[in-house]
Design an enzyme around this catalytic site. Sequence first.
Site, PDB file in Angstrom:
ATOM      1  CB  THR A 150      -3.556 102.367  64.438  1.00  0.00           C
ATOM      2  OG1 THR A 150      -3.996 102.347  63.084  1.00  0.00           O
ATOM      3  CG2 THR A 150      -4.593 101.602  65.262  1.00  0.00           C
ATOM      4  CG  ASP A 151      -4.592 105.639  60.177  1.00  0.00           C
ATOM      5  OD1 ASP A 151      -4.446 104.420  60.406  1.00  0.00           O
ATOM      6  OD2 ASP A 151      -4.257 106.161  59.098  1.00  0.00           O
ATOM      7  CD  GLU A 152      -5.453  99.659  60.404  1.00  0.00           C
ATOM      8  OE1 GLU A 152      -6.298  98.749  60.468  1.00  0.00           O
ATOM      9  OE2 GLU A 152      -4.297  99.493  60.011  1.00  0.00           O
ATOM     10  CE1 TYR A 175      -3.472  96.711  65.504  1.00  0.00           C
ATOM     11  CE2 TYR A 175      -4.278  97.807  63.525  1.00  0.00           C
ATOM     12  CZ  TYR A 175      -3.392  97.744  64.587  1.00  0.00           C
ATOM     13  OH  TYR A 175      -2.425  98.716  64.747  1.00  0.00           O
ATOM     14  CE  LYS A 207      -3.009  99.986  68.929  1.00  0.00           C
ATOM     15  NZ  LYS A 207      -1.757  99.792  69.737  1.00  0.00           N
TER      16      LYS A 207
HETATM   17  N1  LIG Z   1       2.735  99.423  61.661  1.00  0.00           N
HETATM   18  C1  LIG Z   1       1.952 100.466  61.469  1.00  0.00           C
HETATM   19  O1  LIG Z   1       1.748 100.893  60.322  1.00  0.00           O
HETATM   20  C2  LIG Z   1       1.320 101.172  62.655  1.00  0.00           C
HETATM   21  C3  LIG Z   1       0.685 102.401  62.438  1.00  0.00           C
HETATM   22  C4  LIG Z   1       0.141 103.073  63.532  1.00  0.00           C
HETATM   23  C5  LIG Z   1       0.230 102.536  64.802  1.00  0.00           C
HETATM   24  N2  LIG Z   1       0.832 101.332  64.981  1.00  0.00           N
HETATM   25  C6  LIG Z   1       0.935 100.821  66.359  1.00  0.00           C
HETATM   26  O2  LIG Z   1       2.306 100.866  66.710  1.00  0.00           O
HETATM   27  C7  LIG Z   1       2.616  99.792  67.588  1.00  0.00           C
HETATM   28  C8  LIG Z   1       3.777  98.978  67.031  1.00  0.00           C
HETATM   29  O3  LIG Z   1       3.413  98.491  65.742  1.00  0.00           O
HETATM   30  P1  LIG Z   1       4.455  97.640  64.876  1.00  0.00           P
HETATM   31  O4  LIG Z   1       4.046  97.744  63.463  1.00  0.00           O
HETATM   32  O5  LIG Z   1       5.847  97.976  65.290  1.00  0.00           O
HETATM   33  O6  LIG Z   1       4.101  96.163  65.390  1.00  0.00           O
HETATM   34  P2  LIG Z   1       4.925  94.809  65.308  1.00  0.00           P
HETATM   35  O7  LIG Z   1       3.904  93.750  65.109  1.00  0.00           O
HETATM   36  O8  LIG Z   1       6.051  94.921  64.333  1.00  0.00           O
HETATM   37  O9  LIG Z   1       5.584  94.671  66.755  1.00  0.00           O
HETATM   38  C9  LIG Z   1       4.816  94.416  67.902  1.00  0.00           C
HETATM   39  C10 LIG Z   1       5.766  94.034  69.011  1.00  0.00           C
HETATM   40  O10 LIG Z   1       4.996  93.782  70.196  1.00  0.00           O
HETATM   41  C11 LIG Z   1       5.457  92.585  70.802  1.00  0.00           C
HETATM   42  N3  LIG Z   1       4.355  91.966  71.528  1.00  0.00           N
HETATM   43  C12 LIG Z   1       3.196  91.449  71.010  1.00  0.00           C
HETATM   44  N4  LIG Z   1       2.449  90.935  72.004  1.00  0.00           N
HETATM   45  C13 LIG Z   1       3.124  91.143  73.168  1.00  0.00           C
HETATM   46  C14 LIG Z   1       2.842  90.845  74.535  1.00  0.00           C
HETATM   47  N5  LIG Z   1       1.713  90.225  74.915  1.00  0.00           N
HETATM   48  N6  LIG Z   1       3.749  91.208  75.463  1.00  0.00           N
HETATM   49  C15 LIG Z   1       4.889  91.851  75.106  1.00  0.00           C
HETATM   50  N7  LIG Z   1       5.223  92.133  73.824  1.00  0.00           N
HETATM   51  C16 LIG Z   1       4.334  91.796  72.864  1.00  0.00           C
HETATM   52  C17 LIG Z   1       5.934  91.711  69.638  1.00  0.00           C
HETATM   53  O11 LIG Z   1       6.841  90.710  70.063  1.00  0.00           O
HETATM   54  C18 LIG Z   1       6.559  92.757  68.721  1.00  0.00           C
HETATM   55  O12 LIG Z   1       7.924  92.939  69.016  1.00  0.00           O
HETATM   56  C19 LIG Z   1       1.333  98.980  67.748  1.00  0.00           C
HETATM   57  O13 LIG Z   1       0.710  99.362  68.952  1.00  0.00           O
HETATM   58  C20 LIG Z   1       0.497  99.380  66.553  1.00  0.00           C
HETATM   59  O14 LIG Z   1      -0.889  99.282  66.826  1.00  0.00           O
HETATM   60  C21 LIG Z   1       1.382 100.650  63.938  1.00  0.00           C
END
Ligand SMILES: NC(=O)c1ccc[n+]([C@@H]2O[C@H](COP(=O)([O-])OP(=O)(O)OC[C@H]3O[C@@H](n4cnc5c(N)ncnc54)[C@H](O)[C@@H]3O)[C@@H](O)[C@H]2O)c1
Length: 348
Positions: free
Chosen positions: A133-135, A158, A162
């Site tokens: 993430t950009d965070e 968080y 990351k």
């Molecule tokens: N949402 C955003 O705006 C955003 C932006 C940039 C990067 N990201 C990154 O993208 C990725 C996905 O984000 P998202 O928004 O889809 O998240 P989300 O919270 O919607 O989904 C996370 C998924 O990971 C699974 N999970 C959590 N802990 C687990 C574990 N111990 N073992 C197996 N599965 C597990 C959950 O069941 C869920 O399905 C993350 O790594 C996040 O840091 C998200």
Amino acid sequence: MTWLVTGGAGFIGSALCHHLAEASDDKIVVIDKLTYAGNRASLGDLEKAGRVELVVEDITRADRMKELVWDAAPKAIFHLAAETHVDRSIDGPGAFIATNVSGTYSMLEGARAFHARLPGEDKRAFRFIHISTDEVFGSLGEEGAFCETTPYAPSSPYSASKAGSDHLARAWFHTFGLPVIVSNCSNNYGPRQFPEKLIPLMILKCLAGEKLPVYGRGVNVRDWLHAEDHARALLMMAQNGVPGETYCVGGGAERTNIDIVNTICEIMDDRRPEGAPHKRLIEFVTDRPGHDFRYAIDASKISSSLGWAPSRDFETGLTETIDWYLGNEGWWKPVQQSVYVGERLGKA
Ligand SMILES: NC(=O)c1ccc[n+]([C@@H]2O[C@H](COP(=O)([O-])OP(=O)(O)OC[C@H]3O[C@@H](n4cnc5c(N)ncnc54)[C@H](O)[C@@H]3O)[C@@H](O)[C@H]2O)c1
């Protein structure tokens, strides 16, 4: 050929699985623990069609991850599984350290053991795409944008977890030669996002005629990207990205939180005129502790080196997203009934 996606039952992971299923005939194996944020319904059509095999498992189980990677024999691993909500990381950081740091270690070790035993061409072609993430870069002032060389300065549990996982991923490239690519992406929006996050939370609260809680004065700025555009970027990285490199991905759509809420209210006035004006529901509430002021991404590297660009403008994507939530009560109603009803989290 097989793609392995961790966190595939989450918001971006499921968008990626849908994109992979459209873009190729390859098999997709998902590893997901189905935490509160994981939703099997997000993969329902793909599972029924036999395009996705879901393995319900915890990525922190390192030995099990070794077995699963070996069994799947993927050409690439997209590692998305994570705890992702800043507010929850304030209430309980432990799960973020376990999943985001130790879980990433397990996946890297599983990938390393598999990669080491691959023969020549398969070994050269294998990729580990680490989704971050950009965070991790911390907070910007009024000017400037994050890029691949911006120093890390995370400020929430968080983003710190990351950041830790990104350092591990890069160390596995430099030390063990694992072909890792890191993606640092801005805020995503789109269908199937868990309703604790700003955009779905506001849509569902508008629908219910409930107050729309905006942190502080709503002046914090985020750079928004549709999850399908993020998914396209991730596949491009797996196909043409350079191991050891980082790519910053962003939508070039900076908006303040209050802009976002106002725009949602205006679209909802059109879609549900009986609740208009929805802006009357806006309520400013105590700010999130340590709330980063502004994030923005300079995506020129991925644009010039891989030819990636966002495919839709923000207002079009937001309108489509609102229409998706209005048409898919069957997806979000069970979430509200069993897991989360929109309560305030992360007040510390
Ligand atoms: N949402 C955003 O705006 C955003 C932006 C940039 C990067 N990201 C990154 O993208 C990725 C996905 O984000 P998202 O928004 O889809 O998240 P989300 O919270 O919607 O989904 C996370 C998924 O990971 C699974 N999970 C959590 N802990 C687990 C574990 N111990 N073992 C197996 N599965 C597990 C959950 O069941 C869920 O399905 C993350 O790594 C996040 O840091 C998200």
